[in-house]
Design an enzyme around this catalytic site. Structure first.
Site, PDB file in Angstrom:
ATOM      1  N   HIS A  42       0.824  -1.202   0.000  1.00  0.00           N
ATOM      2  CA  HIS A  42       0.000   0.000   0.000  1.00  0.00           C
ATOM      3  C   HIS A  42       0.862   1.256   0.000  1.00  0.00           C
ATOM      4  CE1 HIS A  42      -2.506  -3.185   1.727  1.00  0.00           C
ATOM      5  NE2 HIS A  42      -3.564  -2.486   1.353  1.00  0.00           N
ATOM      6  N   LYS A  97      -1.120  -7.815  -4.803  1.00  0.00           N
ATOM      7  CA  LYS A  97      -2.123  -6.754  -4.639  1.00  0.00           C
ATOM      8  C   LYS A  97      -1.424  -5.430  -4.332  1.00  0.00           C
ATOM      9  CE  LYS A  97      -5.490  -4.965  -1.369  1.00  0.00           C
ATOM     10  NZ  LYS A  97      -6.008  -5.083   0.008  1.00  0.00           N
TER      11      LYS A  97
END
Length: 228
Positions: free
Chosen positions: A120, A146
């Protein structure tokens, strides 16, 4: 959980949402770091939707401390038949944390559980090559790589979508999205470029990341775009 195609997950901290989520979700992400007694919830769970478990560490935007207990809880979680995927932070697997997150990945695979490796950026979005490089590293460690970043402009979203397409064309399995209002539409558009996982709360007031659509809205948007 099969990520050969796009999967929309109802994101939250309470598995009692499962009956409501069934109409629009392919699975549930249980945020263990936000949940009350998550292991008890897993033990009692008898829903139809498969589960992805996340116990997000505090230095990656979650509320779990960087402790062995955090990883122990994930190891226990993947032993439940209903848990078919687990999320681990790329930085934890690359040695940023104080404990060995790799043991959770190994334990998950021993139980037939897919490993989603996430990274992230809550401040910005790297340029396209930077996004692609981090996603590629995540894919090296997991079954799905991800990445979620914060977008401040359409160019940020283009960088994310371009990298998503690049990695998908190379045969990697990725899940991507941009957070924040400028990146909100990426959650609906990214599946067209190869993103395999979307996240949305059943209740729009229960968002677990900035810029999330509610579950029914995101399902509708994705289906409309895929049908065009």
């Amino acid at each position: 959980m099969d990520f050969s195609g796009f999967r929309l997950l109802a994101a939250g901290s309470d598995l009692s949402m499962e009956p409501t989520a069934r109409a629009d979700a392919d699975g549930i992400e249980l945020r263990m770091d936000l949940a009350d007694d998550p292991l008890a919830q897993l033990a009692d769970y008898d829903g139809a939707l498969p589960l992805l478990v996340t116990n997000r560490v505090d230095w990656e935007g979650g509320e779990a401390g960087d402790t062995a207990d955090r990883l122990d809880a994930l190891e226990t979680a993947v032993e439940y038949d209903s848990v078919t995927a687990v999320d681990l932070e790329l930085a934890a697997l690359e040695g940023t944390g104080d404990h060995d997150a790799g043991r959770v990945a190994d334990h998950a695979r021993d139980h037939g559980t897919a490993v989603v490796v996430s990274t992230h950026d809550f401040e910005a979005t790297p340029e396209r090559r930077g996004v692609a490089d981090r996603l590629a590293r995540a894919c090296e460690h997991g079954d799905v790589g991800k990445m979620a970043t914060t977008a401040h402009s359409p160019d940020d979203v283009l960088a994310m979508l371009g990298a998503t397409r690049d990695l998908t064309a190379d045969g990697e399995t990725v899940a991507t999205m941009c957070m924040g209002e400028a990146g909100r539409h990426s959650r609906a558009v990214a599946p067209l470029y190869g993103s395999r996982i979307g996240y949305a709360p059943v209740d729009p007031e229960a968002a677990t990341a900035p810029g999330q659509y509610d579950l029914a809205t995101l399902r509708s948007l994705v289906e409309q775009l895929e049908s065009d």
